[in-house]
Design an enzyme around this catalytic site. Structure first.
Site, PDB file in Angstrom:
ATOM      1  CE  LYS A 152     -63.203 109.066 -19.524  1.00 32.64           C
ATOM      2  NZ  LYS A 152     -64.295 108.125 -19.715  1.00 32.64           N
ATOM      3  CG  LEU A 209     -64.105  88.153 -45.491  1.00 33.38           C
ATOM      4  CD1 LEU A 209     -64.404  87.784 -46.947  1.00 33.38           C
ATOM      5  CD2 LEU A 209     -64.655  87.067 -44.564  1.00 33.38           C
ATOM      6  CE  LYS A 237     -72.926  99.371 -31.962  1.00 37.46           C
ATOM      7  NZ  LYS A 237     -71.872 100.214 -32.464  1.00 37.46           N
ATOM      8  CE  LYS A 256     -60.000 100.275 -34.355  1.00 37.84           C
ATOM      9  NZ  LYS A 256     -61.111 100.523 -35.239  1.00 37.84           N
ATOM     10  CB  CYS A 279     -67.261  97.247 -30.019  1.00 40.05           C
ATOM     11  SG  CYS A 279     -67.022  98.957 -29.554  1.00 40.05           S
ATOM     12  N   GLY A 325     -56.187  86.406 -38.692  1.00 36.85           N
ATOM     13  CA  GLY A 325     -55.090  86.837 -37.841  1.00 36.85           C
ATOM     14  C   GLY A 325     -55.304  86.354 -36.425  1.00 36.85           C
ATOM     15  CD  GLU A 328     -71.588 106.935 -33.541  1.00 34.29           C
ATOM     16  OE1 GLU A 328     -72.275 107.912 -33.218  1.00 34.29           O
ATOM     17  OE2 GLU A 328     -71.067 106.803 -34.672  1.00 34.29           O
ATOM     18  NE  ARG A 351     -64.357 101.846 -39.352  1.00 35.32           N
ATOM     19  CZ  ARG A 351     -63.841 101.926 -40.587  1.00 35.32           C
ATOM     20  NH1 ARG A 351     -63.204 100.914 -41.098  1.00 35.32           N
ATOM     21  NH2 ARG A 351     -63.964 103.038 -41.295  1.00 35.32           N
TER      22      ARG A 351
HETATM   23  C1  UGA Z   1     -66.453  98.132 -34.158  1.00 34.64           C
HETATM   24  C2  UGA Z   1     -67.282  98.323 -35.444  1.00 34.64           C
HETATM   25  O1  UGA Z   1     -66.429  98.153 -36.594  1.00 34.64           O
HETATM   26  C3  UGA Z   1     -67.910  99.722 -35.484  1.00 34.64           C
HETATM   27  O2  UGA Z   1     -68.751  99.835 -36.637  1.00 34.64           O
HETATM   28  C4  UGA Z   1     -68.768  99.898 -34.209  1.00 34.64           C
HETATM   29  O3  UGA Z   1     -69.366 101.194 -34.167  1.00 34.64           O
HETATM   30  C5  UGA Z   1     -67.870  99.734 -32.987  1.00 34.64           C
HETATM   31  O4  UGA Z   1     -67.295  98.406 -33.008  1.00 34.64           O
HETATM   32  C6  UGA Z   1     -68.726  99.916 -31.752  1.00 34.64           C
HETATM   33  O5  UGA Z   1     -69.630  99.113 -31.541  1.00 34.64           O
HETATM   34  O6  UGA Z   1     -68.557 100.911 -31.064  1.00 34.64           O
HETATM   35  P1  UGA Z   1     -64.002  98.882 -33.346  1.00 34.64           P
HETATM   36  O7  UGA Z   1     -64.212  97.953 -32.203  1.00 34.64           O
HETATM   37  O8  UGA Z   1     -63.521 100.277 -33.087  1.00 34.64           O
HETATM   38  O9  UGA Z   1     -65.368  99.056 -34.192  1.00 34.64           O
HETATM   39  O10 UGA Z   1     -62.920  98.220 -34.308  1.00 34.64           O
HETATM   40  P2  UGA Z   1     -62.896  97.407 -35.669  1.00 34.64           P
HETATM   41  O11 UGA Z   1     -62.140  98.187 -36.661  1.00 34.64           O
HETATM   42  O12 UGA Z   1     -64.218  96.921 -36.085  1.00 34.64           O
HETATM   43  O13 UGA Z   1     -61.980  96.173 -35.233  1.00 34.64           O
HETATM   44  C7  UGA Z   1     -62.380  95.280 -34.195  1.00 34.64           C
HETATM   45  C8  UGA Z   1     -61.369  94.146 -34.057  1.00 34.64           C
HETATM   46  O14 UGA Z   1     -61.448  93.246 -35.168  1.00 34.64           O
HETATM   47  C9  UGA Z   1     -59.910  94.593 -33.995  1.00 34.64           C
HETATM   48  O15 UGA Z   1     -59.227  93.850 -33.009  1.00 34.64           O
HETATM   49  C10 UGA Z   1     -59.379  94.270 -35.371  1.00 34.64           C
HETATM   50  O16 UGA Z   1     -57.985  94.068 -35.389  1.00 34.64           O
HETATM   51  C11 UGA Z   1     -60.150  93.010 -35.702  1.00 34.64           C
HETATM   52  N1  UGA Z   1     -60.300  92.707 -37.139  1.00 34.64           N
HETATM   53  C12 UGA Z   1     -60.971  93.569 -37.955  1.00 34.64           C
HETATM   54  C13 UGA Z   1     -59.796  91.522 -37.641  1.00 34.64           C
HETATM   55  O17 UGA Z   1     -59.201  90.692 -36.921  1.00 34.64           O
HETATM   56  N2  UGA Z   1     -59.985  91.233 -38.977  1.00 34.64           N
HETATM   57  C14 UGA Z   1     -60.641  92.080 -39.818  1.00 34.64           C
HETATM   58  O18 UGA Z   1     -60.781  91.741 -41.014  1.00 34.64           O
HETATM   59  C15 UGA Z   1     -61.138  93.278 -39.284  1.00 34.64           C
END
Ligand code: UGA
Length: 455
Positions: A40, A274, A228, A346, A284, A277, A155, A158
């Site tokens: 890294k 919301l 958090k 995602k 996370c 899927g 933090e 995403r």
């Molecule tokens: C999440 C949080 O959104 C961030 O705010 C946080 O900082 C981060 O965790 C962390 O703790 O580090 P992340 O895991 O990168 O971020 O991704 P998200 O965009 O939140 O998506 C998480 C999962 O939920 C994905 O698999 C996504 O496909 C799913 N998802 C999201 C759904 O199934 N439905 C939704 O409406 C939104």
């Protein structure tokens, strides 16, 4: 505010650490990026992020070119010269669901032995409520520095939008025993916000012309720690709630997207997270939800609301596979060729941790389907986690060739551009299973379209 006279060490070069270090370097702060992984550090030194994240390579390259970003594997080089240490090491989950804090405490030991007397120790990793106090106590046993301060600065970025989330955050949360020290840390992140246009320009990512200044929440240590995990747990809860309603929609003929559009239009509720899927994955949500349950257990607090969210989430990939089974001939997947598009947890990332796409692909293989899979960014990362019988392809066309059905498991924009006629030409069957509800069913009237909670 000027930060010319401070030096920061960011420990851990994952998503949070690398983004934080690159941003600090780009606002003019001399920043060491420390990681024990030599690969890294070598990658960072060459001007690249150790993983795919939009805009981050350019910020790392600029940080290195300016001399402000100094990647190193040596605590001894970095810590004695640093006024502030930001810890962003990994906190994977233990088999019982509690977070494993071994990296947090081993980094702490390395830091304590070289720390300046007035060090400010900032925790960016997600840790259970109560960990900060344990760290303070532990640090004192290793280094009796009387002026050591500890700040929890969680933090909220995403993956896939790490840079934009960090330069225009909704809020800045800082918690610790001394509100003035908390504010010193909040000021650094406010400076990042003040320079967001400049940083977005370097990163070559789109950003708005104006953005609302983030609110600073200066609070006590335990509140910041709990903020958090509570934020992540609530978002996970929203997703599982939407998925429960989706299952009911499937059995009653309602369309969950229509329902959530209308429900989410209520300002008190909001439309975000919301989307029903195949459930949530990633490094996370699953971990933070199980971490919250284990914290609650430890203090004998009922957190069954989150156990229910986990149970629903775990059931969604099986639900997708069983709905698909109902659509194929003889209701049997054995020997049917099924394409799975999307293996990252995602869109916008190559991360496959707890990826629903991989879970679905493996489940199909277990049922003896012939699975062909493709992801635009995560094929390489997914390989080790996939059943050896699954074939991986370099593009969606190859994966779709002669398939009876396709399951779309990640919301990559690339997949929404595939037209109904292209699917028909490539596939022998007509079943489009949209496990992320990203397509418009009206575009697939000649096919068999099935979403989660919508036909
Ligand atoms: C999440 C949080 O959104 C961030 O705010 C946080 O900082 C981060 O965790 C962390 O703790 O580090 P992340 O895991 O990168 O971020 O991704 P998200 O965009 O939140 O998506 C998480 C999962 O939920 C994905 O698999 C996504 O496909 C799913 N998802 C999201 C759904 O199934 N439905 C939704 O409406 C939104």
């Amino acid at each position: 505010m000027e930060h010319n006279n401070i030096t920061v060490s960011v420990v851990g070069s994952g998503y949070v650490g690398t983004t934080t270090a690159a941003l600090l370097a780009n606002i003019g702060i001399k920043t060491f990026a420390i990681d024990i992984d030599e690969n890294k550090i070598a990658k960072l030194k060459s001007g690249k992020a150790p993983f795919f994240e939009a805009g981050l390579d350019a910020l790392v390259a600029q940080g290195i070119a300016s001399g402000n970003l100094i990647p190193t594997t040596s605590y001894q080089q970095a810590i004695p010269n640093s006024n502030i240490v930001m810890s962003s090491v990994g906190t994977p989950d233990n088999p019982d669901g509690s977070p494993n804090l071994d990296f947090v405490f081993s980094a702490l030991d390395s830091i304590a032995s070289f720390a300046k007397p007035e060090l400010i120790y900032v925790q960016k990793s997600t840790v259970p409520v109560g960990t900060g106090q344990q760290i303070i106590d532990h640090f004192k046993t290793k280094n009796s520095s009387s002026k050591f301060s500890y700040v929890s600065a969680p933090e909220f970025l995403r993956e896939g939008s790490a840079v934009i989330d960090s330069i225009i955050p909704d809020r800045i949360v800082v918690g610790g025993q001394n509100p003035d020290v908390n504010m010193q840390i909040a000021d650094i992140f406010m400076t990042v916000f003040e320079q967001y246009k400049n940083i977005a320009g370097i990163a070559q990512i789109a950003c708005p012309d104006s953005a609302q200044k983030p609110t600073i929440f200066n609070m006590n240590l335990e509140s910041a720690e709990l903020t958090k995990v509570t934020a992540n747990a609530f978002l996970a809860l929203k997703i599982s709630f939407a998925n429960s309603i989706a299952v009911l929609a499937d059995t009653t003929g309602a369309d969950v997207v229509e329902v959530m559009d209308a429900v989410g239009a209520d300002n008190r509720i909001g439309r975000a997270f919301l989307n029903a899927g195949r459930g949530y994955g990633g490094g996370c949500f699953p971990k933070d939800v199980s971490g919250l349950i284990s914290s609650a257990d430890r203090y004998h607090v009922d957190m069954s609301i989150m156990s229910a969210a986990t149970k629903i989430n775990n059931s969604m990939s099986d639900y997708v596979v069983s709905r698909l089974t109902e659509l194929v001939d003889d209701n049997d997947l054995k020997d049917k060729k099924i394409a799975v598009l999307g293996l990252a947890f995602k869109a916008g990332t190559s991360d496959v941790r707890k990826s629903p796409g991989i879970k679905i692909a493996n489940k199909l293989a277990e049922l003896e389907a012939q699975v062909s899979a493709y992801d635009p960014e995560a094929n390489h990362e997914a390989q080790d986690d996939l059943d050896s019988k699954i074939s991986l392809h370099n593009n969606y066309r190859e994966a779709l060739k002669s398939a009876t059905a396709v399951i779309i498991a990640t919301d990559w924009a690339e997949f929404s551009k595939i037209s109904a006629s292209e699917f028909s030409e490539l596939m022998t069957g007509k079943i489009i299973f949209d496990a992320v509800n990203m397509l418009d069913p009206k575009d697939f009237s000649d096919m068999v379209y099935q979403g989660v909670g919508r036909k």
